[in-house]
Motif scaffolding. Structure first.
Motif, PDB file in Angstrom:
ATOM      1  N   VAL A 353       0.845  -1.193   0.000  1.00 21.60           N
ATOM      2  CA  VAL A 353       0.000   0.000   0.000  1.00 21.60           C
ATOM      3  C   VAL A 353       0.879   1.243   0.000  1.00 21.60           C
ATOM      4  O   VAL A 353       1.816   1.345   0.787  1.00 21.60           O
ATOM      5  CB  VAL A 353      -0.936   0.000   1.234  1.00 21.60           C
ATOM      6  CG1 VAL A 353      -1.797   1.258   1.262  1.00 21.60           C
ATOM      7  CG2 VAL A 353      -1.806  -1.247   1.228  1.00 21.60           C
ATOM      8  N   ASP A 354       0.564   2.200  -0.880  1.00 19.50           N
ATOM      9  CA  ASP A 354       1.375   3.409  -0.965  1.00 19.50           C
ATOM     10  C   ASP A 354       0.877   4.475   0.004  1.00 19.50           C
ATOM     11  O   ASP A 354      -0.081   4.252   0.768  1.00 19.50           O
ATOM     12  CB  ASP A 354       1.428   3.940  -2.406  1.00 19.50           C
ATOM     13  CG  ASP A 354       0.060   4.383  -2.935  1.00 19.50           C
ATOM     14  OD1 ASP A 354      -0.844   4.651  -2.120  1.00 19.50           O
ATOM     15  OD2 ASP A 354      -0.093   4.477  -4.171  1.00 19.50           O
ATOM     16  N   ASP A 355       1.513   5.653  -0.026  1.00 14.97           N
ATOM     17  CA  ASP A 355       1.180   6.708   0.919  1.00 14.97           C
ATOM     18  C   ASP A 355      -0.218   7.276   0.714  1.00 14.97           C
ATOM     19  O   ASP A 355      -0.746   7.968   1.584  1.00 14.97           O
ATOM     20  CB  ASP A 355       2.204   7.845   0.819  1.00 14.97           C
ATOM     21  CG  ASP A 355       3.539   7.482   1.432  1.00 14.97           C
ATOM     22  OD1 ASP A 355       3.595   6.462   2.140  1.00 14.97           O
ATOM     23  OD2 ASP A 355       4.525   8.212   1.206  1.00 14.97           O
ATOM     24  N   ARG A 356      -0.816   7.007  -0.445  1.00 18.16           N
ATOM     25  CA  ARG A 356      -2.177   7.481  -0.702  1.00 18.16           C
ATOM     26  C   ARG A 356      -3.232   6.499  -0.205  1.00 18.16           C
ATOM     27  O   ARG A 356      -4.434   6.722  -0.385  1.00 18.16           O
ATOM     28  CB  ARG A 356      -2.381   7.729  -2.200  1.00 18.16           C
ATOM     29  CG  ARG A 356      -1.476   8.770  -2.808  1.00 18.16           C
ATOM     30  CD  ARG A 356      -1.674   8.857  -4.315  1.00 18.16           C
ATOM     31  NE  ARG A 356      -1.355   7.586  -4.953  1.00 18.16           N
ATOM     32  CZ  ARG A 356      -2.198   6.896  -5.714  1.00 18.16           C
ATOM     33  NH1 ARG A 356      -3.415   7.340  -5.913  1.00 18.16           N
ATOM     34  NH2 ARG A 356      -1.824   5.753  -6.272  1.00 18.16           N
ATOM     35  N   GLY A 357      -2.767   5.378   0.381  1.00 17.78           N
ATOM     36  CA  GLY A 357      -3.711   4.376   0.846  1.00 17.78           C
ATOM     37  C   GLY A 357      -4.230   3.498  -0.269  1.00 17.78           C
ATOM     38  O   GLY A 357      -5.263   2.837  -0.116  1.00 17.78           O
TER      39      GLY A 357
END
Length: 528
Positions: A353-357
């Motif tokens: 999962v990236d920082d944007r969710g």
């Protein structure tokens, strides 16, 4: 006969305004500082408000209490220069700038340019200072606004650098992970106090999924573990199942399948007439291997020994039979208990999962989707495989970001930490020296209350150094990913200047988070 006393003011309001006017004309605050100039200093720096927000009624109470302490010390003959301050960093500034620009999140900031974003931050960061000064004067709160400290000024930034260097020199800094309630829109973790501000009643999935037991050769043995989760999206990162070693478990036959769950949950899920094929202790389950729910996340970056331990059943005393099935799905990247179990058994931490969710691009079915939006697709896929025992949506209270309203995600975040556990005894000793009022909120660490929790446990064992989105209000030179041994690139903390050395130009006034994103360390990694 002449009046012996002045006329009674027409109202309490008139009385207050009269006193304030006499303080102004007689310069009472300045004179009190002059008269105590030779007294023992009592250092007072105002805990700075964020000046792009207006004062509220709650500030009256806090400032009244602080003013009472400062006046009391002055009456004792102490010299109390009360230095005002302005907090010019953090999300209040950034969110205001985003609203003015009509953008949302880090990607939009990088699209319009960090320089432009910081320009708008600077325009708004001290928007309401005049209002704060009028407010403070009106409630009789004395502060010296002629020389305030401002958190984006070079002097302040240098002082933080010096403090961090001192902490590092004492061996108190380390790099690690911590499970934090994380807002994917704001791109920052939240404290427990902030989380408490944003709970909402929402409907989320309630999924009972079956995971086949397999031998070490990978072949199914005909039995399936019945597992409950309210976050189907975390099944992508599953690495373990947990059972309570003190619970009794049961095997039941249902529609031609052999399902295992806590004995205490059989009636709730199958009805009181459901026969139990056989009971079995938790010890019989511990160590068994099961089929991974989804094999989409690679494990080649993890040690072979760690991967070999994954997808087994482990003991955990926190597993309960009050709800669910008594068998808990565990994803160490998402959840405090999960992470602790993963650390205890050295399990891989799978975080796609990236920082944007959102799930990283390239994952089957869910790549690029916001994790909570992927729940439905994952449930449909599990149904296609015949692994869904029961699925519904249940209303419950779930934490949301109090600033923007986005649902929070409990994620393992990479950061630098200060090892407060090493200072536990000193914290407790200092706590006992404080005169707490009322006594029950402090006194000593043996009494019950919040400070026992705080100092007795040493909050979460560590204090995070970085809590930001794409940069920090106080930029840290070279805190990059090129080394786990030091928060700087190659040259260590020696690169940090003493606060007495004027090495930071005035142009380094950085009220917003994004200014340091473009800065690079000697190794080319971003400074954050």
């Amino acid at each position: 006969m002449a009046a012996r006393y002045p006329e009674l003011p027409a109202s309490t309001l008139a009385l207050e305004e009269g006193i304030l006017e006499s303080w102004r004309t007689e310069k009472t605050f300045v004179r009190s500082l002059e008269q105590t100039a030779e007294g023992e200093p009592f250092v007072f720096y105002e805990g700075p408000p964020t000046a792009n927000g207006r004062p509220g009624i709650h500030h009256v109470l806090a400032r009244t209490l602080k003013d009472a302490v400062a006046r009391f010390r002055t009456m004792q003959g102490r010299h109390v220069p009360r230095i005002a301050g302005w907090d010019t960093h953090g999300l209040p500034v950034e969110i205001e700038a985003e609203k003015r620009l009509g953008i949302s999140g880090r990607r939009d900031i990088e699209r319009i340019g960090i320089a432009r974003f910081n320009e708008v931050c600077r325009e708004s960061v001290l928007l309401y200072t005049d209002e704060w000064e009028r407010f403070s004067a009106r409630i009789g709160y004395w502060l010296d606004y002629s020389r305030p400290y401002i958190t984006y000024h070079a002097e302040y930034i240098e002082s933080v650098w010096w403090l961090i260097k001192e902490i590092a020199d004492r061996g108190l800094m380390y790099r690690g992970h911590k499970i934090l309630p994380y807002c994917p829109r704001c791109g920052t973790g939240l404290s427990s106090h902030e989380v408490a501000l944003g709970y909402r009643d929402v409907k989320d999935p309630s999924l009972y999924v079956t995971l086949p037991l397999v031998g070490e050769n990978g072949e199914a043995d005909g039995r399936e573990l019945l597992v409950w989760t309210t976050t189907p999206w975390t099944l992508v990162s599953n690495t373990a199942l947990a059972v309570n070693p003190e619970l009794e478990y049961a095997e039941v036959e249902h529609e031609g399948r052999r399902l295992i769950l806590a004995a205490a949950r059989v009636a709730a899920l199958f009805g009181s007439e459901q026969p139990v094929s056989r009971g079995l202790p938790a010890t019989e389950l511990i160590g068994l291997r099961y089929q991974r729910p989804f094999d989409w996340v690679g494990t080649t970056t993890f040690p072979a020994e760690s991967v070999a331990r994954a997808w087994h059943v482990f003991p955990a005393e926190w597993v309960s039979a009050e709800e669910g099935t008594g068998i808990v799905h565990t994803a160490p990247a998402f959840g405090a208990d999960d992470y602790a179990l993963g650390q205890q058994h050295d399990l891989p931490v799978l975080n796609p999962v990236d920082d944007r969710g959102a799930f990283v691009e390239g994952l089957p079915l869910v790549g690029g989707k916001f994790v909570k939006d992927a729940d439905v697709d994952l449930v449909i896929e599990l149904k296609r495989r015949g692994q869904v025992f029961r699925s519904s949506r249940e209303e419950h209270s779930y934490p949301h970001c109090w600033r923007c309203g986005s649902p929070l995600l409990y994620m393992a975040r990479d950061s630098w930490f200060i090892r407060t556990t090493q200072l536990r005894d000193e914290l407790l000793a200092n706590n006992r020296q404080i005169r707490w009022h009322p006594p029950e909120v402090g006194v000593d660490a043996s009494a019950s209350g919040w400070r026992t929790t705080w100092t007795g446990r040493s909050p979460a064992a560590a204090t995070g150094v970085r809590r930001c989105r794409s940069g920090c209000a106080t930029p840290i030179p070279g805190t990059c990913r090129c080394s786990d041994r030091s928060p700087t690139c190659g040259n260590g903390w020696a690169r940090f200047p003493s606060p007495s050395i004027r090495t930071v130009p005035s142009s380094t006034s950085i009220p917003g988070r994004a200014a340091t994103s473009a800065a690079r360390g000697p190794c080319g990694a971003s400074r954050r």
